[in-house]
Design a protein around this motif. Structure first.
Motif, PDB file in Angstrom:
ATOM      1  N   ILE A 263      -3.526  -9.559   7.537  1.00 36.96           N
ATOM      2  CA  ILE A 263      -4.286  -8.867   6.496  1.00 36.96           C
ATOM      3  C   ILE A 263      -3.304  -8.082   5.644  1.00 36.96           C
ATOM      4  O   ILE A 263      -2.698  -7.111   6.110  1.00 36.96           O
ATOM      5  N   MET A 264      -3.103  -8.524   4.404  1.00 36.16           N
ATOM      6  CA  MET A 264      -2.240  -7.812   3.468  1.00 36.16           C
ATOM      7  C   MET A 264      -3.087  -6.765   2.760  1.00 36.16           C
ATOM      8  O   MET A 264      -4.028  -7.100   2.036  1.00 36.16           O
ATOM      9  N   SER A 265      -2.779  -5.490   2.986  1.00 41.62           N
ATOM     10  CA  SER A 265      -3.651  -4.407   2.527  1.00 41.62           C
ATOM     11  C   SER A 265      -2.948  -3.546   1.480  1.00 41.62           C
ATOM     12  O   SER A 265      -1.910  -2.942   1.767  1.00 41.62           O
ATOM     13  N   GLY A 266      -3.509  -3.511   0.292  1.00 42.55           N
ATOM     14  CA  GLY A 266      -2.947  -2.671  -0.757  1.00 42.55           C
ATOM     15  C   GLY A 266      -3.573  -2.974  -2.104  1.00 42.55           C
ATOM     16  O   GLY A 266      -3.647  -4.134  -2.524  1.00 42.55           O
ATOM     17  N   GLY A 267      -4.039  -1.932  -2.794  1.00 42.69           N
ATOM     18  CA  GLY A 267      -4.652  -2.114  -4.104  1.00 42.69           C
ATOM     19  C   GLY A 267      -3.628  -2.107  -5.223  1.00 42.69           C
ATOM     20  O   GLY A 267      -2.424  -2.126  -4.988  1.00 42.69           O
ATOM     21  N   GLN A 268      -4.127  -2.052  -6.444  1.00 39.48           N
ATOM     22  CA  GLN A 268      -3.265  -2.100  -7.623  1.00 39.48           C
ATOM     23  C   GLN A 268      -3.104  -0.712  -8.206  1.00 39.48           C
ATOM     24  O   GLN A 268      -4.076  -0.052  -8.568  1.00 39.48           O
TER      25      GLN A 268
END
Length: 402
Positions: A263-268
């Motif tokens: 799960i790659m977790s990170g917003g913009q």
């Protein structure tokens, strides 16, 4: 004849350290713990046979055993607590006290040697520790500012080193009897002692969290995001996190045949051209990871949200079935991430990627401040009580003693 067991133990330790030095074996805290436990057991038996050490010795021995047993069960039940650091440090203090008491009958040389070494280390620490720490902080600040950007977060060792230098340079003004500066100096020292012990608790908790490795039974690995380079490329720091996740996944598959989902977790962020999760997924794909093995969580802005939103994804995919997960971040960060995981109700372990040694002091100081702020109510209450106590001492000293 009674020194033979100690000679064997000393020789065993020397052989282990030599093998570690020449990189024939890995350094393991468990090995040292077993060695120390064996040494204490052997010398306790010899001391008991030689002389009756009395009730206090028996009490201290009981405290020693109880403290380590409690520490063991608390750490292995849930290592995502500051309580682990408190108990582990308390057990170390009790062990040192036990070694000192074990020296009294002069039954065997090993406790005397260990107590002497510990005593000399404490003496050096109390005498020169402050000066050494200031020199180290300033030296580290020079390296960090040379290799990293000059942000406030990267200048913490410099600021602490300069603060320590100022405190030492102005000591002769602060020590004047009856001076208000003397009382200010006393307050500063008391708070430094308090936060030093708080720092040691956080440090020990973090080291234990990193030392106890996750089991190879994970269904999901959550890679926590960080800023992107030029708004679209993973930084070396973030690449290190993904590489650590891939290494764990490959080891787990080799040992158990079970491949965890990533799960790659990170917003913009405002200065980024794409969500961090997308850039992380692209990097993983370039490393040969199948697209089906990657899930992206593109809405989170903080570590707390990383874990909260990733938990929602895992809960949705698992449909009520139990699952095992671990999050991946830099080694200095995973303990605080563990505290957040506990906060959102996620029973998840931590995998730490290596960080450049020169960067660790600044990074860990930031982590310490963040953890203090997470428990700010506790520290505010203690600070207020401490200030009241100090004020009472000053009033008593001025009105009745001075």
């Amino acid at each position: 004849m009674i020194i033979i067991p100690d000679l064997i133990l000393i020789l065993t330790l020397i052989v282990y350290l030599v093998l570690f030095r020449i990189k024939k074996v890995r350094f393991r805290l468990t090995v040292l713990a077993l060695w120390l436990g064996t040494a204490l057991l052997v010398d306790t038996v010899i001391a008991y046979r030689k002389i009756d050490l009395g009730a206090f010795f028996n009490f201290l021995l009981g405290m020693l055993l109880i403290s380590w047993l409690v520490s063991y069960f608390v750490i292995h039940r849930d290592k995502r607590r500051l309580l682990t650091g408190y108990l582990f440090n308390l057990s170390i203090v009790i062990t040192v006290g036990y070694l000192v008491v074990l020296c009294l009958p002069f039954a065997t040389p090993l406790p005397i040697i260990l107590s002497t070494i510990i005593g000399l280390m404490l003496l050096m620490l109390l005498t020169f520790g402050g000066y050494g720490l200031i020199i180290y902080l300033l030296w580290n600040a020079r390296i960090v500012l040379k290799k990293e950007s000059r942000t406030l977060g990267n200048m913490l060792t410099l600021l602490l080193g300069l603060a320590g230098l100022v405190l030492i340079l102005f000591q002769h003004f602060l020590f004047k009897d009856g001076s208000v500066f003397a009382y200010i100096y006393m307050v500063i020292i008391i708070f430094l002692i308090y936060y030093f012990f708080s720092f040691m608790t956080v440090l020990t908790s973090s080291l234990l969290f990193n030392h106890i490795k996750p089991k190879f039974n994970k269904d999901y690995l959550i890679v926590l995001g960080s800023g992107l380079l030029n708004g679209e490329t993973v930084t070396p720091l973030l690449a290190g996190r993904i590489d650590a996740a891939l290494a764990f996944a490959n080891q787990q598959q080799a040992r158990t045949g079970k491949q965890p989902l990533l799960i790659m977790s990170g917003g913009q962020g405002q200065d980024e051209k794409m969500p961090e999760a997308v850039a992380m997924a692209n990097y993983a794909l370039s490393q040969g990871v199948p697209k089906a093995a990657i899930i992206t969580e593109e809405n989170s802005k903080t570590t707390l949200q990383n874990l909260k939103y990733s938990k929602a994804l895992m809960d949705e995919r698992s449909q009520g079935k139990p699952y095992q997960s671990a999050f991946v971040s830099n080694d200095y960060h995973i303990f605080r991430a563990g505290l957040f995981a506990k906060k959102v109700g996620l029973n998840s372990d931590g995998i730490g990627s290596r960080t450049a040694r020169y960067f660790l002091p600044n990074a860990f100081i930031r982590e310490f401040v963040a953890i203090i702020l997470m428990h700010k109510k506790r520290h505010i209450v203690f600070t207020v009580l401490l200030l009241i106590l100090i004020a009472a001492i000053i009033v008593i000293n001025v009105k009745f003693v001075g």
